[in-house]
Design a protein around this motif. Structure first.
Motif, PDB file in Angstrom:
ATOM      1  N   LEU A  57      -2.588   0.724   8.281  1.00  0.00           N
ATOM      2  CA  LEU A  57      -3.094   0.677   6.905  1.00  0.00           C
ATOM      3  C   LEU A  57      -2.107  -0.032   5.976  1.00  0.00           C
ATOM      4  N   THR A  58      -0.807   0.211   6.172  1.00  0.00           N
ATOM      5  CA  THR A  58       0.199  -0.448   5.342  1.00  0.00           C
ATOM      6  C   THR A  58       0.151  -1.951   5.525  1.00  0.00           C
ATOM      7  N   LYS A  59       0.005  -2.402   6.771  1.00  0.00           N
ATOM      8  CA  LYS A  59      -0.047  -3.841   7.036  1.00  0.00           C
ATOM      9  C   LYS A  59      -1.298  -4.467   6.440  1.00  0.00           C
ATOM     10  N   VAL A  60      -2.439  -3.845   6.649  1.00  0.00           N
ATOM     11  CA  VAL A  60      -3.695  -4.406   6.127  1.00  0.00           C
ATOM     12  C   VAL A  60      -3.678  -4.426   4.606  1.00  0.00           C
ATOM     13  N   CYS A  61      -3.176  -3.358   3.994  1.00  0.00           N
ATOM     14  CA  CYS A  61      -3.119  -3.280   2.535  1.00  0.00           C
ATOM     15  C   CYS A  61      -2.181  -4.336   1.967  1.00  0.00           C
ATOM     16  N   THR A  62      -1.011  -4.478   2.558  1.00  0.00           N
ATOM     17  CA  THR A  62      -0.046  -5.459   2.064  1.00  0.00           C
ATOM     18  C   THR A  62      -0.610  -6.864   2.126  1.00  0.00           C
ATOM     19  N   ASN A  63      -1.222  -7.220   3.250  1.00  0.00           N
ATOM     20  CA  ASN A  63      -1.741  -8.582   3.389  1.00  0.00           C
ATOM     21  C   ASN A  63      -2.972  -8.819   2.521  1.00  0.00           C
ATOM     22  N   THR A 118       8.525 -14.170  -5.620  1.00  0.00           N
ATOM     23  CA  THR A 118       7.369 -14.728  -4.933  1.00  0.00           C
ATOM     24  C   THR A 118       6.589 -13.577  -4.294  1.00  0.00           C
ATOM     25  N   PRO A 119       5.309 -13.783  -3.978  1.00  0.00           N
ATOM     26  CA  PRO A 119       4.547 -12.706  -3.331  1.00  0.00           C
ATOM     27  C   PRO A 119       5.220 -12.147  -2.084  1.00  0.00           C
ATOM     28  N   LYS A 120       5.764 -13.031  -1.236  1.00  0.00           N
ATOM     29  CA  LYS A 120       6.406 -12.552  -0.002  1.00  0.00           C
ATOM     30  C   LYS A 120       7.673 -11.769  -0.316  1.00  0.00           C
ATOM     31  N   GLU A 121       8.471 -12.242  -1.287  1.00  0.00           N
ATOM     32  CA  GLU A 121       9.670 -11.513  -1.678  1.00  0.00           C
ATOM     33  C   GLU A 121       9.317 -10.132  -2.231  1.00  0.00           C
ATOM     34  N   ARG A 122       8.292 -10.091  -3.030  1.00  0.00           N
ATOM     35  CA  ARG A 122       7.889  -8.819  -3.638  1.00  0.00           C
ATOM     36  C   ARG A 122       7.460  -7.827  -2.571  1.00  0.00           C
ATOM     37  N   ALA A 123       6.642  -8.298  -1.639  1.00  0.00           N
ATOM     38  CA  ALA A 123       6.170  -7.413  -0.573  1.00  0.00           C
ATOM     39  C   ALA A 123       7.324  -6.933   0.289  1.00  0.00           C
ATOM     40  N   ALA A 124       8.205  -7.852   0.704  1.00  0.00           N
ATOM     41  CA  ALA A 124       9.322  -7.488   1.568  1.00  0.00           C
ATOM     42  C   ALA A 124      10.252  -6.500   0.866  1.00  0.00           C
ATOM     43  N   TYR A 125      10.550  -6.761  -0.393  1.00  0.00           N
ATOM     44  CA  TYR A 125      11.456  -5.883  -1.132  1.00  0.00           C
ATOM     45  C   TYR A 125      10.852  -4.488  -1.300  1.00  0.00           C
ATOM     46  N   ALA A 139       8.939  -7.130   9.000  1.00  0.00           N
ATOM     47  CA  ALA A 139       8.729  -8.424   9.654  1.00  0.00           C
ATOM     48  C   ALA A 139       7.366  -8.477  10.331  1.00  0.00           C
ATOM     49  N   ASP A 140       6.976  -7.385  10.973  1.00  0.00           N
ATOM     50  CA  ASP A 140       5.671  -7.337  11.633  1.00  0.00           C
ATOM     51  C   ASP A 140       4.541  -7.427  10.608  1.00  0.00           C
ATOM     52  N   ILE A 141       4.673  -6.723   9.502  1.00  0.00           N
ATOM     53  CA  ILE A 141       3.634  -6.740   8.470  1.00  0.00           C
ATOM     54  C   ILE A 141       3.465  -8.140   7.889  1.00  0.00           C
ATOM     55  N   LEU A 142       4.584  -8.812   7.631  1.00  0.00           N
ATOM     56  CA  LEU A 142       4.538 -10.141   7.012  1.00  0.00           C
ATOM     57  C   LEU A 142       4.429 -11.269   8.029  1.00  0.00           C
ATOM     58  N   GLU A 143       4.486 -10.900   9.306  1.00  0.00           N
ATOM     59  CA  GLU A 143       4.366 -11.871  10.403  1.00  0.00           C
ATOM     60  C   GLU A 143       5.432 -12.962  10.314  1.00  0.00           C
ATOM     61  N   ILE A 144       6.685 -12.493  10.137  1.00  0.00           N
ATOM     62  CA  ILE A 144       7.832 -13.381  10.127  1.00  0.00           C
ATOM     63  C   ILE A 144       8.881 -12.776  11.066  1.00  0.00           C
ATOM     64  N   ASN A 148      14.432 -13.764   9.363  1.00  0.00           N
ATOM     65  CA  ASN A 148      13.847 -14.291   8.133  1.00  0.00           C
ATOM     66  C   ASN A 148      13.548 -13.159   7.154  1.00  0.00           C
ATOM     67  N   CYS A 149      13.087 -12.041   7.684  1.00  0.00           N
ATOM     68  CA  CYS A 149      12.781 -10.886   6.846  1.00  0.00           C
ATOM     69  C   CYS A 149      14.022 -10.416   6.097  1.00  0.00           C
TER      70      CYS A 149
END
Length: 304
Positions: A57-63, A118-125, A139-144, A148-149
């Motif tokens: 759910l966390t991964k789907v929600c984040t993306n 950036t959106p990716k920075e915000r999500a990762a942070y 990293a798995d959620i953002l697929e990086i 890099n994460c």
């Protein structure tokens, strides 16, 4: 089966709302995102066994939120005046320590600061620093890659550290500043209010082109004081200012009778002066501020 799926989802809804609101900046968009996640959850969980519902759910929600942020960027480019996050009237339901943690990652200045990432920075942070996911999970959620994460989180952390320095007595100083602001609007005398502003203070007002509000950021203590004395003092005459908790910290509601006309909060710098004053007037962003019970905070989660 349907009931069990629904109960499992509701267990995680506060977490998902906490993620979505911080990522998107508005409760209405967050609720739409969480509802979309629910539909995907029901579709997938009905047909396949999901081993770790929280992680899924966390991964789907984040993306889902990242997709929404990318499309929102174009709308905000044509937004009339400064864009500010939607404020939440809140109440806390945890220990003092947990309440401070929740407030620090939900307070209004922090929400504004997140707009710089950036959106990716915000999500990762947020996933790493607020919701305590490990680097592998993020990293798995953002697929990086995990390497890099770590770089993305580090870069975001530097932006946050540069833009958000806190003081221990911030809530008390905020209440003092907001009381002086209210007094200035009631009397037209801005001397006490002006003395609490930093020389480089900023006033951000969000009317969204739907109500009268300053369409540019107002800079400097003298200019802000002049605006309050010669603008707001007259424009807001006859309206009521009421103390409330906004995003876990002190705030004011501007109302006319039972109608909420605006919301005010502020950011305090390390010298104990007001660095930024935020005035939210766009009626589309005022549905979560009332004179009744606010949404509840516990840890990083949001309970409606």
């Amino acid at each position: 089966m349907q009931q069990a799926l629904g109960q499992e989802f509701e267990t995680h809804r506060p977490l998902l709302m906490g993620i979505a609101y911080r990522l998107l900046g508005t409760a209405s968009d967050a609720e739409d995102a969480v509802q979309d996640v629910f539909l995907k959850w029901y579709e997938h969980a009905s047909n396949d066994r999901i081993e770790n519902p929280k992680a899924w759910l966390t991964k789907v929600c984040t993306n889902r939120c990242l997709d929404a942020l990318r499309s929102a960027h174009h709308r905000r480019m044509s937004y009339v005046g400064p864009w500010l996050p939607e404020p939440l009237q809140t109440e806390t339901v945890d220990s003092a320590e947990d309440t401070m943690d929740a407030g620090n990652t939900l307070d209004y200045a922090f929400m504004v600061m997140l707009e710089r990432l950036t959106p990716k920075e915000r999500a990762a942070y947020l996933l790493r620093e607020v919701f305590d996911c490990d680097y592998g999970e993020v990293a798995d959620i953002l697929e990086i890659s995990e390497v890099n994460c770590r770089q993305v989180v580090s870069r975001a952390r530097r932006h946050v550290s540069n833009g958000s320095k806190r003081i221990e007595n911030a809530p008390r100083v905020q209440r003092t500043l907001l009381a002086a602001f209210r007094q200035a609007l009631q009397t037209g005398d801005t001397r006490r209010f002006a003395a609490l502003l930093s020389r480089s203070a900023e006033l951000h007002a969000d009317g969204g082109g739907k109500v009268i509000a300053a369409q540019e950021v107002i800079h400097g203590d003298a200019t802000i004081s002049h605006f309050v004395m010669h603008g707001l003092y007259h424009a807001w005459r006859g309206l009521t200012l009421e103390e409330v908790q906004i995003n876990g910290g002190p705030g004011l509601l501007l109302r006319q009778g039972t109608q909420v006309m605006g919301c005010i909060t502020c950011e305090i710098n390390t010298e104990g002066q007001a660095a930024r004053l935020f005035i939210i007037r766009n009626p589309d962003k005022l549905s979560r501020v009332t004179f009744g019970r606010g949404v509840a905070l516990a840890g990083g989660e949001i309970f409606s």
